[in-house]
Motif scaffolding. Structure first.
Motif, PDB file in Angstrom:
ATOM      1  N   SER A  15     -14.566   0.059 -11.115  1.00  0.00           N
ATOM      2  CA  SER A  15     -13.911   0.774 -10.015  1.00  0.00           C
ATOM      3  C   SER A  15     -13.100  -0.233  -9.216  1.00  0.00           C
ATOM      4  N   TYR A  16     -11.798   0.008  -9.140  1.00  0.00           N
ATOM      5  CA  TYR A  16     -10.882  -0.929  -8.500  1.00  0.00           C
ATOM      6  C   TYR A  16     -10.230  -0.317  -7.259  1.00  0.00           C
ATOM      7  N   LYS A  17      -9.944  -1.208  -6.323  1.00  0.00           N
ATOM      8  CA  LYS A  17      -9.149  -0.860  -5.142  1.00  0.00           C
ATOM      9  C   LYS A  17      -7.922  -1.750  -5.173  1.00  0.00           C
ATOM     10  N   LYS A  18      -6.776  -1.182  -4.775  1.00  0.00           N
ATOM     11  CA  LYS A  18      -5.540  -1.969  -4.709  1.00  0.00           C
ATOM     12  C   LYS A  18      -5.768  -3.115  -3.723  1.00  0.00           C
ATOM     13  N   GLY A  66     -12.294  -5.183  -7.879  1.00  0.00           N
ATOM     14  CA  GLY A  66     -13.507  -4.381  -7.761  1.00  0.00           C
ATOM     15  C   GLY A  66     -14.714  -5.216  -8.141  1.00  0.00           C
ATOM     16  N   TRP A 126      -5.326  -5.303  -8.532  1.00  0.00           N
ATOM     17  CA  TRP A 126      -6.537  -4.496  -8.347  1.00  0.00           C
ATOM     18  C   TRP A 126      -7.769  -5.387  -8.350  1.00  0.00           C
ATOM     19  N   ASN A 173      -4.506   4.108  -4.160  1.00  0.00           N
ATOM     20  CA  ASN A 173      -5.173   2.838  -3.874  1.00  0.00           C
ATOM     21  C   ASN A 173      -6.461   2.610  -4.661  1.00  0.00           C
ATOM     22  N   HIS A 174      -6.829   3.531  -5.550  1.00  0.00           N
ATOM     23  CA  HIS A 174      -8.080   3.409  -6.299  1.00  0.00           C
ATOM     24  C   HIS A 174      -7.892   3.865  -7.749  1.00  0.00           C
ATOM     25  N   ASN A 183     -10.203   3.852 -11.709  1.00  0.00           N
ATOM     26  CA  ASN A 183     -11.400   3.542 -12.488  1.00  0.00           C
ATOM     27  C   ASN A 183     -10.974   3.265 -13.912  1.00  0.00           C
TER      28      ASN A 183
END
Length: 169
Positions: free
Chosen positions: A163-166, A51, A49, A143-144, A146
């Motif tokens: 806040s993270y995105k794969k 962000g 992940w 895919n997301h 927090n």
């Protein structure tokens, strides 16, 4: 949370303004037992992940469950390079989960003493979130995610969101 970490997070939040007012974290009441849960319920956290946080890039890598734990590594990188690391895990502890971590400076010197960890007991869960004491992990979609961290230092009581995105290189 260690005093040193609390102070650093307060300073960073003031400098970069990444605090939020919404209350997403929870606390156990005095004498309350941790919430029941199984490690298999949070396997959606597995993966790489990335962000933005604190004016840089936050990165977490979570392993699949193995040996009653999910291991993770974290690093915060900005224009000056790595700022700090975390290593930790979520472990199955009796009928609940415990999130434990240790912090390291960019030169891998530990912040906590040799035998000290920062521990977050499980307060509650629902199908898309695990609420540890002062630390919430929320699945937005596959895919997301927090992560909300409560900073509670003196008169300051605010949450910071990551806040993270794969990440797929």
């Amino acid at each position: 949370m260690s005093t040193r970490l609390s102070i650093i997070l307060v300073i960073v939040c003031i400098l970069f303004g990444t605090t939020i007012k919404a209350q997403k974290t929870k606390q156990l009441g005095e004498g309350d037992a941790p919430a029941p849960a199984l490690l298999s319920e949070i396997t959606w956290l597995e993966g790489h992940w990335r962000g933005e946080a604190f004016g840089g890039i936050a990165e977490e890598i979570w392993s699949p469950p193995l040996g009653d734990s999910m291991f993770f590594s974290f690093r915060l990188i900005d224009d000056e390079g790595v700022q700090f690391y975390e290593l930790g895990h979520i472990i199955q502890q009796e009928n609940s989960l415990l999130l434990q971590l240790k912090h390291f400076s960019k030169d891998l010197k530990g912040w906590e003493t040799k035998d000290e960890t920062v521990d977050f007991k499980l307060v509650d869960k629902d199908k898309n979130a695990f609420y540890f004491e002062g630390f919430t992990i929320e699945r937005i979609d596959k895919n997301h995610i927090n992560m909300y961290v409560l900073i509670d230092e003196g008169d300051l009581r605010e949450e910071t969101v990551f806040s993270y995105k794969k990440y797929r290189p």
